[in-house]
Scaffold this motif. Sequence first.
Motif, PDB file in Angstrom:
ATOM      1  N   GLU A   1      -7.699   9.506  -6.087  1.00 55.09           N
ATOM      2  CA  GLU A   1      -8.561  10.537  -5.515  1.00 55.09           C
ATOM      3  C   GLU A   1      -8.012  11.951  -5.638  1.00 55.09           C
ATOM      4  OE1 GLU A   1      -5.648   9.208  -2.390  1.00 55.09           O
ATOM      5  OE2 GLU A   1      -6.960   8.253  -3.869  1.00 55.09           O
ATOM      6  N   GLY A   2      -6.764  12.129  -6.034  1.00 57.55           N
ATOM      7  CA  GLY A   2      -6.212  13.476  -5.981  1.00 57.55           C
ATOM      8  C   GLY A   2      -5.387  13.838  -7.192  1.00 57.55           C
ATOM      9  N   GLY A   3      -5.009  15.114  -7.273  1.00 57.11           N
ATOM     10  CA  GLY A   3      -4.206  15.620  -8.375  1.00 57.11           C
ATOM     11  C   GLY A   3      -2.756  15.766  -7.999  1.00 57.11           C
ATOM     12  N   GLU A   4      -2.251  14.803  -7.243  1.00 60.17           N
ATOM     13  CA  GLU A   4      -0.848  14.837  -6.826  1.00 60.17           C
ATOM     14  C   GLU A   4      -0.096  13.626  -7.368  1.00 60.17           C
ATOM     15  OE1 GLU A   4      -0.159  17.113  -2.685  1.00 60.17           O
ATOM     16  OE2 GLU A   4      -1.218  15.215  -2.493  1.00 60.17           O
ATOM     17  N   LEU A   5       1.192  13.828  -7.514  1.00 57.88           N
ATOM     18  CA  LEU A   5       2.112  12.747  -7.842  1.00 57.88           C
ATOM     19  C   LEU A   5       3.016  12.539  -6.642  1.00 57.88           C
ATOM     20  CD1 LEU A   5       3.597  10.803  -9.838  1.00 57.88           C
ATOM     21  CD2 LEU A   5       4.992  12.773 -10.504  1.00 57.88           C
ATOM     22  N   TRP A   6       3.035  11.327  -6.138  1.00 61.02           N
ATOM     23  CA  TRP A   6       3.889  10.996  -4.988  1.00 61.02           C
ATOM     24  C   TRP A   6       5.156  10.335  -5.491  1.00 61.02           C
ATOM     25  CZ3 TRP A   6       2.773  12.476  -0.038  1.00 61.02           C
ATOM     26  CH2 TRP A   6       1.504  13.001   0.169  1.00 61.02           C
ATOM     27  N   LEU A   7       6.300  10.792  -4.969  1.00 64.47           N
ATOM     28  CA  LEU A   7       7.607  10.360  -5.461  1.00 64.47           C
ATOM     29  C   LEU A   7       8.470   9.845  -4.307  1.00 64.47           C
ATOM     30  CD1 LEU A   7       8.285  13.414  -7.792  1.00 64.47           C
ATOM     31  CD2 LEU A   7       7.751  11.088  -8.556  1.00 64.47           C
ATOM     32  N   LEU A   8       9.160   8.753  -4.581  1.00 67.15           N
ATOM     33  CA  LEU A   8      10.149   8.217  -3.649  1.00 67.15           C
ATOM     34  C   LEU A   8      11.444   8.030  -4.425  1.00 67.15           C
ATOM     35  CD1 LEU A   8      10.953   7.130  -0.887  1.00 67.15           C
ATOM     36  CD2 LEU A   8      10.130   4.866  -1.613  1.00 67.15           C
ATOM     37  N   ASN A   9      12.455   8.794  -4.036  1.00 67.27           N
ATOM     38  CA  ASN A   9      13.709   8.812  -4.777  1.00 67.27           C
ATOM     39  C   ASN A   9      14.731   7.898  -4.110  1.00 67.27           C
ATOM     40  OD1 ASN A   9      16.098   9.420  -6.137  1.00 67.27           O
ATOM     41  ND2 ASN A   9      15.528  11.560  -6.414  1.00 67.27           N
TER      42      ASN A   9
ATOM     43  N   PRO B   1      13.601   7.527   3.209  1.00 70.56           N
ATOM     44  CA  PRO B   1      12.804   8.731   3.443  1.00 70.56           C
ATOM     45  C   PRO B   1      11.356   8.500   3.027  1.00 70.56           C
ATOM     46  CG  PRO B   1      14.195   8.988   1.505  1.00 70.56           C
ATOM     47  CD  PRO B   1      14.624   7.718   2.163  1.00 70.56           C
ATOM     48  N   GLU B   2      10.469   9.350   3.517  1.00 66.61           N
ATOM     49  CA  GLU B   2       9.055   9.258   3.164  1.00 66.61           C
ATOM     50  C   GLU B   2       8.823   9.825   1.763  1.00 66.61           C
ATOM     51  OE1 GLU B   2       6.526   7.839   4.855  1.00 66.61           O
ATOM     52  OE2 GLU B   2       8.139   7.102   6.170  1.00 66.61           O
ATOM     53  N   PRO B   3       7.806   9.329   1.065  1.00 71.58           N
ATOM     54  CA  PRO B   3       7.486   9.885  -0.251  1.00 71.58           C
ATOM     55  C   PRO B   3       7.093  11.358  -0.153  1.00 71.58           C
ATOM     56  CG  PRO B   3       6.364   7.786   0.090  1.00 71.58           C
ATOM     57  CD  PRO B   3       6.950   8.178   1.410  1.00 71.58           C
ATOM     58  N   VAL B   4       7.311  12.073  -1.236  1.00 74.98           N
ATOM     59  CA  VAL B   4       6.993  13.496  -1.324  1.00 74.98           C
ATOM     60  C   VAL B   4       5.889  13.679  -2.353  1.00 74.98           C
ATOM     61  CG1 VAL B   4       7.873  15.775  -1.953  1.00 74.98           C
ATOM     62  CG2 VAL B   4       9.308  14.187  -0.651  1.00 74.98           C
ATOM     63  N   GLY B   5       4.852  14.437  -2.005  1.00 72.67           N
ATOM     64  CA  GLY B   5       3.774  14.732  -2.933  1.00 72.67           C
ATOM     65  C   GLY B   5       3.976  16.062  -3.625  1.00 72.67           C
TER      66      GLY B   5
ATOM     67  N   THR C   1      12.148  16.173  -4.865  1.00 73.25           N
ATOM     68  CA  THR C   1      11.766  14.853  -4.353  1.00 73.25           C
ATOM     69  C   THR C   1      12.227  14.640  -2.917  1.00 73.25           C
ATOM     70  OG1 THR C   1      13.795  13.863  -5.261  1.00 73.25           O
ATOM     71  CG2 THR C   1      11.846  13.864  -6.671  1.00 73.25           C
ATOM     72  N   GLY C   2      12.633  15.712  -2.248  1.00 73.33           N
ATOM     73  CA  GLY C   2      13.129  15.568  -0.891  1.00 73.33           C
ATOM     74  C   GLY C   2      14.535  14.987  -0.872  1.00 73.33           C
ATOM     75  N   GLU C   3      14.948  14.598   0.300  1.00 72.35           N
ATOM     76  CA  GLU C   3      16.281  14.004   0.446  1.00 72.35           C
ATOM     77  C   GLU C   3      16.292  12.623  -0.212  1.00 72.35           C
ATOM     78  OE1 GLU C   3      20.229  13.998   1.507  1.00 72.35           O
ATOM     79  OE2 GLU C   3      18.748  15.610   1.743  1.00 72.35           O
ATOM     80  N   PRO C   4      17.132  12.417  -1.256  1.00 73.61           N
ATOM     81  CA  PRO C   4      17.130  11.104  -1.903  1.00 73.61           C
ATOM     82  C   PRO C   4      17.674  10.024  -0.986  1.00 73.61           C
ATOM     83  CG  PRO C   4      18.911  12.475  -2.755  1.00 73.61           C
ATOM     84  CD  PRO C   4      18.082  13.353  -1.858  1.00 73.61           C
TER      85      PRO C   4
ATOM     86  N   PRO D   1       0.802  -1.231   0.000  1.00 69.69           N
ATOM     87  CA  PRO D   1       0.000   0.000   0.000  1.00 69.69           C
ATOM     88  C   PRO D   1       0.831   1.275   0.000  1.00 69.69           C
ATOM     89  CG  PRO D   1      -0.022  -1.025   2.162  1.00 69.69           C
ATOM     90  CD  PRO D   1       0.681  -1.982   1.256  1.00 69.69           C
ATOM     91  N   GLU D   2       2.081   1.221   0.415  1.00 68.40           N
ATOM     92  CA  GLU D   2       2.921   2.408   0.501  1.00 68.40           C
ATOM     93  C   GLU D   2       4.149   2.268  -0.403  1.00 68.40           C
ATOM     94  OE1 GLU D   2       1.995   5.010   2.075  1.00 68.40           O
ATOM     95  OE2 GLU D   2       0.279   4.125   3.139  1.00 68.40           O
ATOM     96  N   LEU D   3       4.623   3.409  -0.911  1.00 68.49           N
ATOM     97  CA  LEU D   3       5.814   3.376  -1.765  1.00 68.49           C
ATOM     98  C   LEU D   3       7.047   2.928  -1.001  1.00 68.49           C
ATOM     99  CD1 LEU D   3       5.484   6.591  -3.988  1.00 68.49           C
ATOM    100  CD2 LEU D   3       5.053   4.208  -4.620  1.00 68.49           C
TER     101      LEU D   3
END
Length: 372
Positions: A247-255, A291-295, A274-277, A207-209
Amino acid sequence: MADPHASAPALRPPAVRWPRYARLAPAVLVAGGLLWDALSPQDYWGDPMLTAASVTAGALLSLRYTVVVGLVLVVGVFALTVKDGTAGDAVGHLELANTLFAALMGIGVNRVIARHGRHLDVVRMVAEAAQLAVLPAPPERIGPLSVAARYQAAQSEARIGGDAYAVQRTPYGVRLLIADVRGKGLGAVSAVSVLLGAFREAAEQEPELTGLAERLERSLLRAGEQLSQESRLEGFITALLGEVRPEGGELWLLNCGHPAPYLCRDGEVRALATGEPGLPLGLGGLAPARPEPVGVPFPVGSTVLLVTDGVTEARDRGGRFYDPAAQLAGRGPFGGPQELIDALVGEVERWTGGPRDDDMAVLAVTRRTAAG
């Protein structure tokens, strides 16, 4: 019923096209050699040029033209022996024999090159088929997204490498992957195969990146258990995971140590934060946690461009790196992800002005509607 293979790309590699001046070289050598023989005070000083003409024709031209060049040599040298009065003696016979041998040598060179060319064509076709099997083209439309991708080898002769991409619709939204295996050859292809197989399975279940990244990490570590410690440390994979939720207009990224993606909208191109890679896949055990994904906003009509370092590390003649945000700015708006990729690849080729040092993979995703 439509042919299911009708849209599959052709596997036959393009034929080598020699420059026109190279194809004219045998004719120039024939003319120069015969003229030199005709005008030189010493007999047959132009023979080295005639031999070079035959061999060059065999290397550059078809069998038919190689035979024509050989016949012109034999006829031309026979005419010279008649002119010099040596056609009926040992000198003339020896000269004709040497010329015939040169013509046959050109034909032999042509047949050897053709045989190796056919073998190389088969190798290329098998390599490209393997690349298509390991890295199939994604669907053009998945839910609210239009998708396009391109893999391009650093050298035109290469058809297989260690860059990868994938797009998959899951219960958690559409998930994206772009990755770059350190290294090349069969080892890199094997790592890509493991990575994509693990992604297709885990993307449906996690369920989570962050959980998806850990699953990919464990799969790669299991596959590398038989490798030495040094090989495992050197065989890491940089990757970028993305998720477009329904449900939303976001892209979640995990680098995972990968170059940042770009957002293209209304002619503007900018790198996405993308936050701290995190560490690349395969090295995750060296850090306490990922790190946690960034939206980031992903509005309707915009396109996200994901690339490997074959794009961002492409250099021009002055050693400057290619910057998609700077070079593509003002080029849009693009009609879709495929048009954007075509523009990017063309820009990179013009920027480098020749062969690149690394393969490149590009994945472009355009949001067409607000809901999946």
